[in-house]
Write an enzyme that holds these catalytic residues in place. Structure first.
Site, PDB file in Angstrom:
ATOM      1  N   LYS A  64      34.542  30.268  44.045  1.00  0.00           N
ATOM      2  CA  LYS A  64      34.367  29.005  44.758  1.00  0.00           C
ATOM      3  C   LYS A  64      35.531  28.048  44.500  1.00  0.00           C
ATOM      4  CE  LYS A  64      29.350  29.417  44.656  1.00  0.00           C
ATOM      5  NZ  LYS A  64      29.207  29.874  46.004  1.00  0.00           N
ATOM      6  N   CYS A  65      36.729  28.586  44.550  1.00  0.00           N
ATOM      7  CA  CYS A  65      37.946  27.840  44.231  1.00  0.00           C
ATOM      8  C   CYS A  65      38.808  27.736  45.488  1.00  0.00           C
ATOM      9  CB  CYS A  65      38.699  28.598  43.127  1.00  0.00           C
ATOM     10  SG  CYS A  65      40.295  27.925  42.668  1.00  0.00           S
ATOM     11  N   GLY A  66      39.644  26.732  45.549  1.00  0.00           N
ATOM     12  CA  GLY A  66      40.601  26.626  46.647  1.00  0.00           C
ATOM     13  C   GLY A  66      41.549  27.812  46.685  1.00  0.00           C
ATOM     14  N   ASN A  67      41.725  28.476  45.551  1.00  0.00           N
ATOM     15  CA  ASN A  67      42.593  29.652  45.479  1.00  0.00           C
ATOM     16  C   ASN A  67      41.864  30.965  45.796  1.00  0.00           C
ATOM     17  OD1 ASN A  67      44.795  28.086  44.671  1.00  0.00           O
ATOM     18  ND2 ASN A  67      44.270  28.274  42.512  1.00  0.00           N
ATOM     19  N   THR A  68      40.567  30.920  45.996  1.00  0.00           N
ATOM     20  CA  THR A  68      39.774  32.135  46.222  1.00  0.00           C
ATOM     21  C   THR A  68      40.314  33.003  47.361  1.00  0.00           C
ATOM     22  OG1 THR A  68      37.808  31.106  45.272  1.00  0.00           O
ATOM     23  CG2 THR A  68      37.446  33.020  46.685  1.00  0.00           C
TER      24      THR A  68
END
Length: 192
Positions: A64-68
């Site tokens: 659930k990360c912007g980098n996912t």
């Protein structure tokens, strides 16, 4: 001497056979970065020494990360280069903004259903703090380029390990799998 052991799982139990990993002969010392036993995503012990002789990219991941979305690029990189002796090892961690809240089963389902991840995934661990996994204690203690030694800064930080088991480079979380510097470093390591 204190043994550095960590438990980390693979996404698929048959992944080692598919990758052609071979046991390390007992007469050869295991390189420090591969001197750990971890649990795969299914809870089975995996001795990282099995990856000796391969180029390894270790990545702390989160769902659930912007980098996912980097999962897609990582999977493509793995698919393109696994037959050349390259492997990616994904270590879910919930150390940053509670961005990996799920269980190992939920993480596995998310990775396979959303990104078709086929590279080895491991059980959720701590990559920093008082419960930092021994593997990450070691990885963050080695001075590297372009990122220096020190704490993991966020999800999707990357450590490139050469065929000799030594850390070649460390890349910041925002460095995507398509970044020319990362691609060049991986290709150079594969060519050796």
């Amino acid at each position: 001497m204190v043994s550095r052991m960590l438990t980390v799982p693979l996404l698929f139990g048959s992944a080692l056979a598919v990758m052609g990993a071979a046991p390390v002969p007992a007469t050869q010392p295991t390189p420090a970065a591969l001197n750990f036993t971890v649990k795969n995503i299914d809870g089975q012990d995996v001795n990282l020494a099995q990856f000796k002789g391969k180029v390894v990219l270790v990545v702390n991941v989160a769902s659930k990360c912007g980098n996912t979305p980097q999962y897609a690029g990582l999977e493509k990189m793995y698919a393109d280069d696994k037959d050349k002796g390259f492997v990616i090892l994904g270590f879910p961690a919930n150390n940053f903004g509670a961005q990996e809240p799920g269980t190992n089963a939920e993480i596995k389902d998310f990775c396979t259903e959303t990104y078709k991840v086929d590279f080895p995934m491991f059980s959720k661990i701590d990559v920093k703090g008082p419960n930092q996994a021994p593997l990450y204690k070691y990885l963050t203690s080695v001075d590297t380029k372009p990122q220096p030694k020190g704490d993991i800064t966020w999800n999707f930080e990357k450590f490139l390990i050469g065929r000799d088991g030594k850390i070649i480079a460390r890349f910041a979380p925002k460095t995507t799998p398509e970044d020319p510097k990362l691609v060049a470093a991986v290709n150079a390591a594969i060519a050796q």
